[in-house]
Design an enzyme around this catalytic site. Structure first.
Site, PDB file in Angstrom:
ATOM      1  N   ASP A 329       3.137   0.713  -4.195  1.00 54.11           N
ATOM      2  CA  ASP A 329       3.150   2.104  -4.613  1.00 54.11           C
ATOM      3  C   ASP A 329       1.766   2.703  -4.384  1.00 54.11           C
ATOM      4  O   ASP A 329       0.748   2.091  -4.730  1.00 54.11           O
ATOM      5  CB  ASP A 329       3.536   2.181  -6.091  1.00 54.11           C
ATOM      6  CG  ASP A 329       3.610   3.597  -6.599  1.00 54.11           C
ATOM      7  OD1 ASP A 329       4.453   4.361  -6.103  1.00 54.11           O
ATOM      8  OD2 ASP A 329       2.819   3.946  -7.495  1.00 54.11           O
ATOM      9  N   GLU A 354       3.171   2.916   0.558  1.00 53.91           N
ATOM     10  CA  GLU A 354       2.960   4.339   0.790  1.00 53.91           C
ATOM     11  C   GLU A 354       1.521   4.543   1.257  1.00 53.91           C
ATOM     12  O   GLU A 354       0.583   4.275   0.505  1.00 53.91           O
ATOM     13  CB  GLU A 354       3.183   5.118  -0.502  1.00 53.91           C
ATOM     14  CG  GLU A 354       4.607   5.084  -1.018  1.00 53.91           C
ATOM     15  CD  GLU A 354       4.737   5.828  -2.334  1.00 53.91           C
ATOM     16  OE1 GLU A 354       5.486   6.813  -2.380  1.00 53.91           O
ATOM     17  OE2 GLU A 354       4.085   5.419  -3.312  1.00 53.91           O
TER      18      GLU A 354
END
Length: 644
Positions: A329, A354
């Site tokens: 994340d 990400e």
């Protein structure tokens, strides 16, 4: 009162430890206790009989070591007892479990001393990870433990729990496969689970009263108890999660965990700040906590003991739970060296994240694991948001459109995704709005997707941008988006339920919305059975044809050619499949995003249509064609040149 500003401290002067036994470890005759707390003057270890209430029945002082560690040995068998620590660094900090705690009681208030061997389900020693010869062979399916099983239509007994993934042969009211059976039927290779480590915002004693995705970490090495059949006994959640992994592995499906080492839910009150104040977090120049996560803080991944903690934690999950990969994340918060160290320590596992942050960081961009730095992280992939927005429009803007929703002049950005964000001589990068140059060095560094848990579902985004679209057109757009994701180079990634047009009722940020919004409605599988079957065929097509999952950039550059004349709203290209060992030697793929059919001139030769609308055939559909092919509106056609 404590000053939570740290601009007067040089954290690099803190001693570091390379000890492998940080934490609390049980043995029949003793329990070993060791934590890293270099600023402590006193560390107290407390034992309890209960995970929530009652007074400590034993307190002991730890002894300091030369490397910032504090330790003790408790003689005797303390299995099943609960524990906490309290650190005094000049004043007493709050009582918490240790940062390495692997087993906790209800709501993570206290750690548990436990025997790991007792948490292994029957046959765990024989559990085998599915083989993956190359990362581009993966087809990833992202879901949430609760979403996947909680709906009445799931037909699953253990709703919202780890064990829901272990039930065989479950069916919807319409008699169609759900849960594990659905995953096997669909054909995905890996399940990506939203965070399963212990998070804060769902009360484990009343799990149905609140919902959360779980990006609010409390303890990184302990499992979330709201998905367990018994949140009070931490060993139950461990055994049940191992059973989940075992069930998926038995079905030939790998397990990827979503990990959130970029921030913690609490800042001052976190277990890290209550152990070594300030050290685990980045600070701004004024000494206050930096916030690149957008959640109040960001982890200082570049510091020695933070990097060690993250790597230790990942290795624990990989080794103890047989995990096959990790999704990071806000990977753009991490420093590059930490990500490269993770790659070196976890060979063979799928690693992706990400490639962005949510806010500004004091660490310069050139040192962070951002998408534009992906080529500097061999073996680690980033999400291709360029492709996502090219296909369906800007992720955050309701009315924006993309290629599948009929927006012209998105063809170059679609081509960017087709070649997995690597350098290709036929792409005009000035026309790719979001990235003006390739960012992946290899196709295995690109995660191609059109939707995920964040933002609107694919169905909802298309419906919001074209509110008057008929149900038939909506289905076609969902199919075309899936066709582009699943035939493109790189690693395809699917949001759970998109294969039967999942909706969240237009909710664009459902992280704490109730189950009726987030749950997968399995009845839609019947309603949109044609879409499900289309995705099922696409996945099998990808598995059958190595031309769609090349391993080297040079092959993409040499054997993929955008071989037909430009036509607005159309992307078409040719693949030389022979060098990849594909049974299809010369392949033509045509994607028509227009609202009407188009006729596309073909290269010289005779061709068979292999895919047209909902029809797939490895041998060919109907008779041979030459010169040109008619491609229906909002659809994909695949042709293969007949061999002489």
């Amino acid at each position: 009162m404590r000053d939570w500003k740290f601009n007067h401290i040089d954290f690099s002067t803190y001693p570091s430890s390379d000890e492998k036994d940080l934490g609390v470890f049980w043995a029949p005759e003793k329990t070993s206790v060791k934590i890293w707390a270099p600023t402590a003057k006193t560390v107290e270890f407390r034992l309890y009989k209960d995970g929530k209430t009652g007074e400590a029945f034993h307190k002991t002082q730890l002894q300091s070591g030369n490397d910032g560690t504090w330790s003790t040995i408790l003689t005797g068998d303390y299995e099943g007892k609960f524990y906490t620590f309290r650190v005094n660094d000049g004043e007493w900090l709050e009582e918490t479990p240790d940062i390495y705690t692997r087993c906790v009681g209800v709501n993570g208030l206290r750690g548990i001393i436990f025997n790991p061997a007792k948490t292994n389900p029957k046959g765990w020693e024989a559990d085998k990870k599915p083989e993956l010869s190359h990362f581009t062979d993966a087809v990833i399916y992202e879901t949430h433990v609760r979403d996947f099983t909680i709906a009445e239509s799931s037909g699953i007994q253990h709703k919202g729990r780890y064990l829901g993934f272990t039930e065989e042969g479950t069916k919807s009211p319409e008699g169609l496969a759900t849960g594990l059976a659905h995953l096997k039927e669909l054909g995905v290779t890996h399940v990506h689970l939203l965070p399963v480590n212990d998070f804060f915002t769902v009360d484990e004693e009343k799990p149905k009263e609140k919902y959360n995705w779980g990006y609010d970490p409390l303890h990184y090495n302990a499992l979330e108890g709201s998905y367990s059949s018994d949140p009070y006994d931490g060993t139950v959640r461990i055994k049940e999660f191992k059973t989940l992994v075992q069930s998926l592995h038995s079905a030939g499906i790998g397990v990827i965990l979503d990990v959130v080492y970029n921030h913690t839910y609490f800042t001052k009150e976190s277990v890290f700040n209550q152990t070594v104040p300030g050290y685990f977090y980045r600070q701004k120049s004024d000494g206050t906590f930096a916030n690149a996560s957008g959640c109040g803080n960001e982890m200082a991944t570049e510091r020695t003991m933070v990097r060690k903690y993250i790597i230790d934690s990942l290795k624990y999950w990989a080794e103890e739970f047989h995990i096959d990969g990790f999704r990071f994340d806000l990977m753009g918060v991490y420093d590059l060296e930490t990500m490269k160290s993770i790659r070196a320590e976890l060979p063979g596992l799928l690693l992706y994240g990400e490639g962005w942050a949510a806010d500004q960081s004091p660490m310069p961009e050139e040192h962070r694991a951002l998408k534009q730095n992906t080529s500097r992280m061999p073996g680690i992939a980033a999400f291709n948001d360029d492709f996502r927005d090219a296909l369906k429009g800007n992720h955050g803007l309701k009315k924006s459109k993309g290629f599948v929703s009929g927006l012209d002049l998105r063809e170059e950005a679609v081509k960017f995704g087709i070649v997995a964000a690597v350098q290709h001589p036929q792409i005009v990068y000035d026309y790719v709005e979001t990235s003006k140059k390739p960012w992946a060095a290899l196709p295995g560094q690109c995660i191609n997707y059109v939707s995920c848990h964040d933002n609107y579902t694919l169905w909802d985004k298309l419906k919001l941008s074209i509110p008057k679209a008929s149900d038939e057109k909506m289905r076609k757009m969902v199919k075309l988006a899936g066709a582009l994701v699943l035939t493109s180079q790189g690693i395809p990634f699917l949001h759970a339920g998109m294969e039967f047009c999942r909706t969240k009722g237009g909710n664009g940020n459902s992280y704490k919305s109730p189950d009726p919004v987030n749950q997968i409605d399995w009845s839609r599988k019947k309603e949109y059975s044609d879409v499900f079957e289309y995705y099922q065929k696409l996945i099998q097509l990808r598995k059958n044809h190595p031309a769609f999952r090349m391993k080297e950039t040079s092959r993409i550059q040499n054997y993929i050619h955008f071989c037909t004349d430009y036509k607005t709203g159309v992307v078409s290209y040719c693949i030389d499949g022979d060098p990849s060992g594909d049974p299809w030697k010369n392949i033509v793929l045509i994607f028509n995003g227009n609202r009407e059919p188009v006729s596309i001139p073909l290269p010289e030769g005779n061709f068979r249509i292999m895919v047209q609308n909902d029809h797939f055939s490895e041998e060919g559909i109907d008779e041979m064609i030459t010169a040109e092919v008619k491609v229906e509106a909002i659809s994909m056609t695949i042709l293969v040149k007949a061999e002489n």
